[in-house]
Write a protein that holds these residues in place. Structure first.
Motif, PDB file in Angstrom:
ATOM      1  N   GLU A 225      19.826  24.415 -36.540  1.00  0.00           N
ATOM      2  CA  GLU A 225      20.973  24.037 -35.733  1.00  0.00           C
ATOM      3  C   GLU A 225      21.378  25.173 -34.795  1.00  0.00           C
ATOM      4  O   GLU A 225      21.159  26.362 -35.094  1.00  0.00           O
ATOM      5  CB  GLU A 225      22.158  23.678 -36.631  1.00  0.00           C
ATOM      6  CG  GLU A 225      21.898  22.539 -37.600  1.00  0.00           C
ATOM      7  CD  GLU A 225      21.730  21.234 -36.873  1.00  0.00           C
ATOM      8  OE1 GLU A 225      22.209  21.138 -35.726  1.00  0.00           O
ATOM      9  OE2 GLU A 225      21.137  20.308 -37.443  1.00  0.00           O
ATOM     10  N   CYS A 226      21.974  24.769 -33.671  1.00  0.00           N
ATOM     11  CA  CYS A 226      22.368  25.769 -32.668  1.00  0.00           C
ATOM     12  C   CYS A 226      23.356  26.776 -33.239  1.00  0.00           C
ATOM     13  O   CYS A 226      23.244  27.996 -33.007  1.00  0.00           O
ATOM     14  CB  CYS A 226      22.966  25.071 -31.450  1.00  0.00           C
ATOM     15  SG  CYS A 226      21.758  24.119 -30.491  1.00  0.00           S
TER      16      CYS A 226
ATOM     17  N   HIS B 286      13.920  28.927 -32.084  1.00  0.00           N
ATOM     18  CA  HIS B 286      14.922  27.979 -31.607  1.00  0.00           C
ATOM     19  C   HIS B 286      15.436  28.384 -30.234  1.00  0.00           C
ATOM     20  O   HIS B 286      15.601  27.545 -29.338  1.00  0.00           O
ATOM     21  CB  HIS B 286      16.072  27.888 -32.610  1.00  0.00           C
ATOM     22  CG  HIS B 286      17.197  27.016 -32.135  1.00  0.00           C
ATOM     23  ND1 HIS B 286      17.207  25.629 -32.277  1.00  0.00           N
ATOM     24  CD2 HIS B 286      18.343  27.322 -31.480  1.00  0.00           C
ATOM     25  CE1 HIS B 286      18.301  25.135 -31.750  1.00  0.00           C
ATOM     26  NE2 HIS B 286      19.022  26.142 -31.260  1.00  0.00           N
TER      27      HIS B 286
ATOM     28  N   CYS C  78      15.459  26.113 -26.864  1.00  0.00           N
ATOM     29  CA  CYS C  78      16.768  25.473 -26.640  1.00  0.00           C
ATOM     30  C   CYS C  78      17.403  26.024 -25.362  1.00  0.00           C
ATOM     31  O   CYS C  78      17.836  27.194 -25.314  1.00  0.00           O
ATOM     32  CB  CYS C  78      17.682  25.709 -27.838  1.00  0.00           C
ATOM     33  SG  CYS C  78      19.304  24.926 -27.640  1.00  0.00           S
TER      34      CYS C  78
ATOM     35  N   CYS D 252      21.174  27.103 -25.856  1.00  0.00           N
ATOM     36  CA  CYS D 252      21.383  28.413 -26.474  1.00  0.00           C
ATOM     37  C   CYS D 252      21.034  29.533 -25.505  1.00  0.00           C
ATOM     38  O   CYS D 252      21.679  30.594 -25.496  1.00  0.00           O
ATOM     39  CB  CYS D 252      20.545  28.532 -27.747  1.00  0.00           C
ATOM     40  SG  CYS D 252      21.193  27.540 -29.131  1.00  0.00           S
TER      41      CYS D 252
ATOM     42  N   ALA E 160      29.534  26.420 -36.134  1.00  0.00           N
ATOM     43  CA  ALA E 160      28.439  25.765 -36.847  1.00  0.00           C
ATOM     44  C   ALA E 160      28.957  24.754 -37.857  1.00  0.00           C
ATOM     45  O   ALA E 160      28.419  23.658 -38.016  1.00  0.00           O
ATOM     46  CB  ALA E 160      27.576  26.819 -37.548  1.00  0.00           C
TER      47      ALA E 160
ATOM     48  N   GLN F 118      30.135  21.645 -36.086  1.00  0.00           N
ATOM     49  CA  GLN F 118      29.001  20.831 -35.619  1.00  0.00           C
ATOM     50  C   GLN F 118      28.394  20.039 -36.763  1.00  0.00           C
ATOM     51  O   GLN F 118      28.005  18.879 -36.601  1.00  0.00           O
ATOM     52  CB  GLN F 118      27.944  21.738 -34.985  1.00  0.00           C
ATOM     53  CG  GLN F 118      28.350  22.293 -33.631  1.00  0.00           C
ATOM     54  CD  GLN F 118      27.287  23.204 -33.050  1.00  0.00           C
ATOM     55  OE1 GLN F 118      26.443  23.722 -33.774  1.00  0.00           O
ATOM     56  NE2 GLN F 118      27.345  23.400 -31.740  1.00  0.00           N
ATOM     57  N   GLN F 119      28.301  20.651 -37.947  1.00  0.00           N
ATOM     58  CA  GLN F 119      27.781  19.934 -39.105  1.00  0.00           C
ATOM     59  C   GLN F 119      28.686  18.783 -39.497  1.00  0.00           C
ATOM     60  O   GLN F 119      28.232  17.676 -39.837  1.00  0.00           O
ATOM     61  CB  GLN F 119      27.626  20.901 -40.297  1.00  0.00           C
ATOM     62  CG  GLN F 119      26.518  21.921 -40.121  1.00  0.00           C
ATOM     63  CD  GLN F 119      25.148  21.264 -40.070  1.00  0.00           C
ATOM     64  OE1 GLN F 119      24.930  20.226 -40.668  1.00  0.00           O
ATOM     65  NE2 GLN F 119      24.231  21.872 -39.328  1.00  0.00           N
TER      66      GLN F 119
ATOM     67  N   LYS G 155      28.162  15.815 -37.150  1.00  0.00           N
ATOM     68  CA  LYS G 155      26.924  15.066 -37.345  1.00  0.00           C
ATOM     69  C   LYS G 155      26.899  14.319 -38.668  1.00  0.00           C
ATOM     70  O   LYS G 155      26.095  13.420 -38.861  1.00  0.00           O
ATOM     71  CB  LYS G 155      25.724  16.020 -37.291  1.00  0.00           C
ATOM     72  CG  LYS G 155      25.506  16.622 -35.919  1.00  0.00           C
ATOM     73  CD  LYS G 155      24.277  17.499 -35.901  1.00  0.00           C
ATOM     74  CE  LYS G 155      24.029  18.062 -34.521  1.00  0.00           C
ATOM     75  NZ  LYS G 155      22.819  18.917 -34.469  1.00  0.00           N
ATOM     76  N   ARG G 156      27.760  14.715 -39.624  1.00  0.00           N
ATOM     77  CA  ARG G 156      27.755  14.077 -40.930  1.00  0.00           C
ATOM     78  C   ARG G 156      28.531  12.754 -40.861  1.00  0.00           C
ATOM     79  O   ARG G 156      29.709  12.739 -40.514  1.00  0.00           O
ATOM     80  CB  ARG G 156      28.380  15.000 -41.969  1.00  0.00           C
ATOM     81  CG  ARG G 156      28.234  14.487 -43.406  1.00  0.00           C
ATOM     82  CD  ARG G 156      28.952  15.416 -44.363  1.00  0.00           C
ATOM     83  NE  ARG G 156      28.484  16.791 -44.214  1.00  0.00           N
ATOM     84  CZ  ARG G 156      29.276  17.798 -43.900  1.00  0.00           C
ATOM     85  NH1 ARG G 156      30.565  17.601 -43.686  1.00  0.00           N
ATOM     86  NH2 ARG G 156      28.776  19.011 -43.779  1.00  0.00           N
TER      87      ARG G 156
END
Length: 263
Positions: free
Chosen positions: A2-3, A34, A38, A41, A77, A80-81, A84-85
């Motif tokens: 993940e970014c 990554h 990306c 990033c 982070a 972001q998780q 997406k969850r």
């Protein structure tokens, strides 16, 4: 990767600050890979380098600590998780939307089926009305071919219609003759039979585009019949080999059905 995780690792590596300890080797490789792939990033770190340079030039004593940076990146982070969850409510909303869509599709199919059935029934009733009109009109008219022989009548129609007309001999009814008529703008064969007190009209025409309503058909032998009545006359219709057959008379519908089995 993940970014947010990659950015956290790279902030504390030598990518941005050579004097900081490098992350674990495996994580470092994943983070660098990554970053190479990306674009978001890459833009992020390019902006951070520009910002860091500006801060060191303008206000070096105000530089943000690495602890603060790592805390901010960890929070990014984590957020972001969470985004997406899938939550229970979002799952229920998606399932409800799918259920509503399925119900709409089912209702549409049901409505289309009922509409087609109703349309076929109406078309059959309209055709029956036209047949009754022609039966009543031609009862007293002269025939264009007069014969009691089915072969003679079939030969006469052969050059006038694009299908074979083979009128059978009916019990208790004598074959009189026939004439050419027009039904819905298409040529049709009209054959006359006579009982002691009644006239029977047999219509034969191309019925490939005519659909009889299945829910109103009477199962009789292997050819289902459509039976209706119009202005005192009974009508029996059925299809065979792409042709539509119809018997019209003022005799009882049961007797007319019985005659139809001789075809």
């Amino acid at each position: 990767m993940e970014c947010g995780v990659a950015r956290t690792l790279l902030y504390s590596s030598q990518v941005l600050h050579g004097d900081k300890p490098a992350p674990v080797e495996t994580e470092s490789k994943d983070a660098r890979l990554h970053l190479e792939q990306c674009a978001a990033c890459q833009q992020f770190f390019a902006a951070e380098k520009s910002l860091s340079a500006l801060l060191r030039q303008r206000a070096p004593e105000q530089a943000a600590s690495s602890t603060l940076r790592e805390r901010v990146l960890s929070q990014i982070a984590e957020e972001q998780q969470k985004a997406k969850r899938p939550t229970r409510w979002s799952f229920l909303r998606r399932r409800s939307a799918i259920l509503v869509l399925a119900l709409f599709l089912l209702a549409g199919l049901l409505f289309a089926g009922l509409w087609l059935r109703s349309r076929h029934a109406q078309e059959s009733e309209q055709l029956a009305s036209i047949l009754v009109d022609d039966h009543a009109r031609y009862q007293s008219a002269t025939t264009e071919v007069t014969s009691s022989e089915p072969e003679v009548i079939n030969a006469w129609f052969r050059d006038r219609v694009r299908f074979s007309v083979q009128p059978p001999r009916l019990s208790d009814s004598s074959l009189v003759g026939g004439r050419l008529c027009s039904l819905r703008g298409r040529p049709a064969a009209l054959v006359f039979y006579r009982k002691p007190q009644n006239m029977i009209s047999l219509f034969v025409l191309d019925g490939r585009d005519i659909e009889l309503p299945k829910e109103h058909l009477i199962a009789l032998e292997e050819r289902p019949r459509f039976v209706t009545a119009e202005r005192g006359y009974n009508v029996v219709m059925w299809k065979e080999r792409g042709l539509l057959y119809a018997l019209v008379s003022d005799i009882r519908s049961a007797e007319l059905l019985q005659l139809s089995t001789q075809f």
